[in-house]
Design an enzyme around this catalytic site. Sequence first.
Site, PDB file in Angstrom:
ATOM      1  NE  ARG A 130      -2.337  -0.692   3.690  1.00  0.00           N
ATOM      2  CZ  ARG A 130      -3.254  -1.092   4.752  1.00  0.00           C
ATOM      3  NH1 ARG A 130      -4.400  -1.361   4.627  1.00  0.00           N
ATOM      4  NH2 ARG A 130      -2.519  -0.741   6.033  1.00  0.00           N
ATOM      5  NE  ARG A 184       0.111  -2.822  12.576  1.00  0.00           N
ATOM      6  CZ  ARG A 184      -0.814  -2.487  11.476  1.00  0.00           C
ATOM      7  NH1 ARG A 184       0.118  -2.181  10.395  1.00  0.00           N
ATOM      8  NH2 ARG A 184      -2.074  -2.319  11.563  1.00  0.00           N
TER       9      ARG A 184
END
Length: 257
Positions: A130, A184
């Site tokens: 992204r 994460r």
Amino acid sequence: MGRKIMILFGPPGAGKGTHAPKVVEALKIPQLSTGDMLRAAVEAGTEVGKQAKAVMDSGGLVSDEIVIGIIADTIKGEECKNGFILDGFPRTLEQSQKLDEMLKANGEEVNCVMALEVPDGVLTERICGRWIHKASGRSYHVKFAKPKSLPEGATPSPENMKDDQTGEPLMQRGDDTEAALTKRLESYHAQTVPILKHYEPKGIVSCCNANQDMDKVWAEIEAGIAKIKKVDEACCNANQDMDKVWAEIEAGIAKIK
């Protein structure tokens, strides 16, 4: 009739933002984000909100007790009269246990847990590809939504990743890098798996394969939602003859099966 109380899980990039609004519409209950509830409580100046503000102003982390207190206040609202969906909480087994205690005090409990599952490798491709145009928020992807400026086969960089409309350089968010995402995901799995195991004995956990066509993902989510609807429908009028009461109980059991 009990409230529909759902917890929605999903790692970054799994599609929670896409599917959550559909779940809200299907169940006719609101999605509650802990971040939004925290900000609202602080702005409203509630007692728990004041406690949270004091902690945040001092640079500390808001305790589980404060977060639970904010959730307890929020779910008293009219919009939650039929139930609610928790998004972003609980994040740990201890938090789930404290949530259970809070709900139990009201004679309630979580009755649906939905977990969207996507292989880590797929998430890495989705997220690390992204790029965004900071000024407008327009989003691009090196594989799925390339900007016109990226030559075929070229390695993406600020020099060749440019906004289609303005020609300005695109950027990646700091947590969209592979190193950041790995941390994460490790944290997500370590925290989420014990929570799912905590609720599994109740038969309320639904794991959805979110690495497939959108229609198929939604079909699996609907199957999970059906469980919470069956619980909601399995209500019995106990103010009648014993035989009739038992007939209604049997009908309710049949729905859950």
